[in-house]
Scaffold this motif. Structure first.
Motif, PDB file in Angstrom:
ATOM      1  N   HIS A 363       1.836 -13.006   4.492  1.00  0.00           N
ATOM      2  CA  HIS A 363       2.675 -11.823   4.652  1.00  0.00           C
ATOM      3  C   HIS A 363       3.787 -11.845   3.598  1.00  0.00           C
ATOM      4  N   VAL A 364       4.150 -10.645   3.096  1.00  0.00           N
ATOM      5  CA  VAL A 364       5.240 -10.530   2.123  1.00  0.00           C
ATOM      6  C   VAL A 364       6.129  -9.360   2.519  1.00  0.00           C
ATOM      7  N   PRO A 365       7.416  -9.402   2.125  1.00  0.00           N
ATOM      8  CA  PRO A 365       8.312  -8.275   2.422  1.00  0.00           C
ATOM      9  C   PRO A 365       7.832  -7.006   1.712  1.00  0.00           C
ATOM     10  N   HIS A 366       8.034  -5.861   2.365  1.00  0.00           N
ATOM     11  CA  HIS A 366       7.618  -4.591   1.772  1.00  0.00           C
ATOM     12  C   HIS A 366       8.461  -3.470   2.371  1.00  0.00           C
ATOM     13  N   SER A 367       9.384  -2.924   1.569  1.00  0.00           N
ATOM     14  CA  SER A 367      10.225  -1.773   1.987  1.00  0.00           C
ATOM     15  C   SER A 367      10.834  -1.997   3.360  1.00  0.00           C
ATOM     16  N   ASN A 369       9.989  -3.841   5.591  1.00  0.00           N
ATOM     17  CA  ASN A 369       8.990  -4.217   6.577  1.00  0.00           C
ATOM     18  C   ASN A 369       8.235  -5.441   6.077  1.00  0.00           C
ATOM     19  N   THR A 370       7.121  -5.727   6.706  1.00  0.00           N
ATOM     20  CA  THR A 370       6.286  -6.860   6.307  1.00  0.00           C
ATOM     21  C   THR A 370       4.875  -6.362   6.044  1.00  0.00           C
ATOM     22  N   LEU A 371       4.327  -6.770   4.928  1.00  0.00           N
ATOM     23  CA  LEU A 371       2.958  -6.406   4.571  1.00  0.00           C
ATOM     24  C   LEU A 371       2.065  -7.623   4.703  1.00  0.00           C
ATOM     25  N   ARG A 372       1.018  -7.492   5.499  1.00  0.00           N
ATOM     26  CA  ARG A 372       0.005  -8.539   5.573  1.00  0.00           C
ATOM     27  C   ARG A 372      -0.980  -8.325   4.422  1.00  0.00           C
ATOM     28  N   LEU A 373      -1.049  -9.281   3.538  1.00  0.00           N
ATOM     29  CA  LEU A 373      -1.863  -9.121   2.341  1.00  0.00           C
ATOM     30  C   LEU A 373      -3.349  -9.039   2.685  1.00  0.00           C
ATOM     31  N   VAL A 402       1.146  -2.719   6.805  1.00  0.00           N
ATOM     32  CA  VAL A 402       2.595  -2.837   6.934  1.00  0.00           C
ATOM     33  C   VAL A 402       3.000  -2.815   8.408  1.00  0.00           C
ATOM     34  N   HIS A 403       3.862  -3.750   8.748  1.00  0.00           N
ATOM     35  CA  HIS A 403       4.384  -3.839  10.119  1.00  0.00           C
ATOM     36  C   HIS A 403       5.902  -3.979  10.064  1.00  0.00           C
ATOM     37  N   SER A 404       6.547  -3.424  11.043  1.00  0.00           N
ATOM     38  CA  SER A 404       8.006  -3.526  11.115  1.00  0.00           C
ATOM     39  C   SER A 404       8.408  -4.864  11.710  1.00  0.00           C
TER      40      SER A 404
END
Length: 404
Positions: A363-367, A369-373, A402-404
């Motif tokens: 998982h990486v940060p994304h806007s 939120n968290t994005l599971r690659l 993407v998950h919050s």
């Protein structure tokens, strides 16, 4: 037991000699080149090379692709070559005389194994020359290949099978196979010119090779055995010298995801010695999934199995050992020239490799939120090995993205 480090004094590192057959230049300026393969014998081809004054010379570094005489000799043919600038006329009598010289020169070779049929390959756009060749009779010419020339008008019905590689489309002709290419010049197959186009040159060469083998009845080589021998010396014997002895004079290797390998014999020898053969862990092995064998290429699907107990330079440069078990799906596209390798293109999903090694996060940060690659780990190897041992389209479900 396979060696763990390079030892130049080891018996396994005493390099077998590369095929060597000196080129002969006759007073008529005819060049005779015996085959440059380990087999050492083959059928004969006659090359009609372009007038050098009509070529646009290449500036800068020269590609590894050799000039036609060496290239066809490495494919296993005995070669006679003459330049169209050396007094060869376009008339039938002059051309027949030149071809007879080529045939006579080839017949003097003990390495010539087929003495009743020959091929002619033309590297110049001379429609009248091609017309004359297509109408030839009385010579043991089994087939004709032309790079760039299409017949003049009126077009003769070829007396022998012909293959034309053209930088433009033309109408079909009886007894003739025609391929067109998106290139600007008929000299696109000549590596020493500025008109050289490596992709189209490689495609045209493979097509010509199939055509020649059909009409000259060879030479044929066991591509699987050649590739398996190469891998045996890499992974089991672990010999730099014997690995390199399975390759042509100037080969190359490109591991596409990491751009590691070597271009040319000197660079590739150094790479194998310092960054590949002894960089592989002791338990490294290849599990073959599928193999496709073509005229001059092998395409393998396989799984690279190993324990990441050291930095594997070619696979994950600079990544310290993690101790993780790796099962990485890979693909190798291997070009074999004659009975030796010319190049290898090796592919794999680097994200899968890094995830299995534990150095790529899931998982990486994304806007905010968290994005599971969308990266699969060892499951990708399991499903490649057995389609029932996996689940399709899981990444399309709610647990990914993407998950919050």
């Amino acid at each position: 037991m396979a060696p763990k480090a390079y030892d130049p004094n080891s018996e396994n590192e005493q390099a077998p000699p590369l095929p060597s057959a000196p080129r002969i230049t006759l007073p008529s300026k005819l060049i005779i080149q015996p085959p440059l393969t380990r087999r050492g014998t083959g059928p004969g081809v006659i090359l009609l090379l372009p007038d050098p004054s009509r070529l646009n010379p290449r500036d800068g570094p020269q590609p590894l692709d050799p000039e036609p005489v060496q290239k066809w000799a490495e494919e296993g043919f005995a070669v006679a070559a003459m330049s169209l600038s050396s007094g060869i006329g376009l008339g039938q009598d002059s051309l027949i005389s030149a071809l007879k010289q080529g045939i006579d020169g080839l017949l003097q070779l003990t390495e010539l194994d087929t003495k009743d049929k020959f091929a002619v390959i033309v590297y110049e756009d001379h429609p009248s020359l091609l017309n004359t060749l297509m109408a030839l009779e009385g010579l043991p010419i089994a087939c004709l290949i032309s790079y760039g020339a299409s017949p003049g008008t009126p077009s003769p019905t070829p007396t022998i099978p012909a293959l034309l590689h053209l930088p433009r489309r033309v109408d079909s002709l009886a007894n003739t196979t025609i391929y067109s290419y998106s290139v600007q010049s008929q000299h696109f197959v000549l590596p020493y010119t500025s008109d050289y186009d490596p992709g189209n040159a490689s495609l045209a060469h493979s097509r010509s090779l199939v055509f020649l083998r059909k009409w000259l009845e060879g030479p044929y080589f066991d591509l699987e055995a050649i590739w398996d021998e190469h891998c045996y010396f890499e992974f089991e014997v672990r010999s730099v010298a014997k690995t390199m002895a399975t390759m042509v004079q100037e080969p190359y290797v490109n591991h596409v995801p990491t751009m590691t390998g070597g271009i040319g014999r000197k660079a590739l020898t150094s790479f194998y010695r310092d960054h590949f053969i002894f960089s592989n862990p002791d338990d490294a092995s290849l599990q073959l999934i599928s193999r496709t064998v073509g005229a001059d290429r092998i395409v393998d699907e396989f799984i690279y199995l190993t324990t990441h107990d050291r930095t594997i330079d070619w696979l994950m440069p600079g990544v310290p050992q993690t101790g993780k078990k790796l099962s990485i799906p890979m693909m190798a596209v291997v070009n074999v020239r004659g009975d030796r390798l010319y190049n290898e293109h090796i592919w794999w999903d680097q994200a899968t490799a890094l995830l299995q090694a534990g150095v790529l996060p899931t998982h990486v940060p994304h806007s905010h939120n968290t994005l599971r690659l969308p990266v699969a780990g060892v499951a990708s190897a399991h499903m490649l090995l057995d389609e029932a041992n996996g689940k399709s389209n899981e990444m399309l479900g709610p647990d990914w993205g993407v998950h919050s």
